[in-house]
Design an enzyme around this catalytic site. Sequence first.
Site, PDB file in Angstrom:
ATOM      1  N   ASP A  67       0.876  -1.171   0.000  1.00  0.00           N
ATOM      2  CA  ASP A  67       0.000   0.000   0.000  1.00  0.00           C
ATOM      3  C   ASP A  67       0.907   1.213   0.000  1.00  0.00           C
ATOM      4  OD1 ASP A  67      -2.741   0.946   0.019  1.00  0.00           O
ATOM      5  OD2 ASP A  67      -2.254   1.862   1.941  1.00  0.00           O
ATOM      6  N   PHE A 174       3.724   6.938 -12.924  1.00  0.00           N
ATOM      7  CA  PHE A 174       2.276   7.106 -12.949  1.00  0.00           C
ATOM      8  C   PHE A 174       1.858   7.849 -11.694  1.00  0.00           C
ATOM      9  CE2 PHE A 174       3.410   3.061 -11.072  1.00  0.00           C
ATOM     10  CZ  PHE A 174       2.591   2.929  -9.971  1.00  0.00           C
ATOM     11  N   GLY A 175       0.583   8.080 -11.531  1.00  0.00           N
ATOM     12  CA  GLY A 175       0.095   8.767 -10.341  1.00  0.00           C
ATOM     13  C   GLY A 175       0.581  10.210 -10.270  1.00  0.00           C
ATOM     14  N   ASP A 177       3.552  11.300  -9.972  1.00  0.00           N
ATOM     15  CA  ASP A 177       4.969  11.423 -10.333  1.00  0.00           C
ATOM     16  C   ASP A 177       5.340  12.707 -11.087  1.00  0.00           C
ATOM     17  OD1 ASP A 177       5.281   9.012  -9.098  1.00  0.00           O
ATOM     18  OD2 ASP A 177       5.777   7.872 -10.896  1.00  0.00           O
TER      19      ASP A 177
END
Length: 219
Positions: A67, A174-175, A177
């Site tokens: 997580d 991704f996200g 970044d």
Amino acid sequence: MKIYFASGNLHKKQEMSALFPEFDLVIPSEEGISFNPEETGKTFLENSIIKAQELWNLVHQPVIADDSGICVDILNGVPGIYSARYAGKDFHQGRNDGTKPTQEEQNRLLLEETDLALTDYSAKAMPLPENPRSCRYVCAMVLYLGPDRFYSAQETMEGSLIPSLDLSRGTGGFGYDPIVILAGTDRTIAQLSAQEKNSLSHRGKAAAGIRQILLQLNK
């Protein structure tokens, strides 16, 4: 050795496979396994264990779960474990209707909330932190071998948020970044090569610890 990875994210599976080259990582969907755990933990580690336990109960074979999220210091760690659901200052834990913003919208909302917090500091004549936009990625990873036998590692990747969305850059990762500058550099996380990210990232460092445990167990 076959290990199940408790995720439905193919991008994360590819990243994890590179971090565990000696092992065959399989995500549930690849074997038609329905897997959608309710992440009710209050910490990254608790959520990792929840995911690992649920998948282990389905397959009874070794499971790796993680997580992760981004924590912004001036926002007292927001969005943290809710990074995937974050929808701005009024919806830290996600929108009431369950809909999720696009990643670009999440990036914009996080920068806007950070700016509001900085403005509030100034309005109250409070001294700003040395690095007012400091943040970090956090990853808790679990190797789950059964209810009474599991290992965990938690790591971070330090950075800071860019000042404005139009400065976002990079096509890797991704996200969040593209809006996070790696500490000690002028590059965003999205500008790192896959090899660099695997060695420097929160997930890469946590995976390195878990991998060493696996290699010892498989001697």
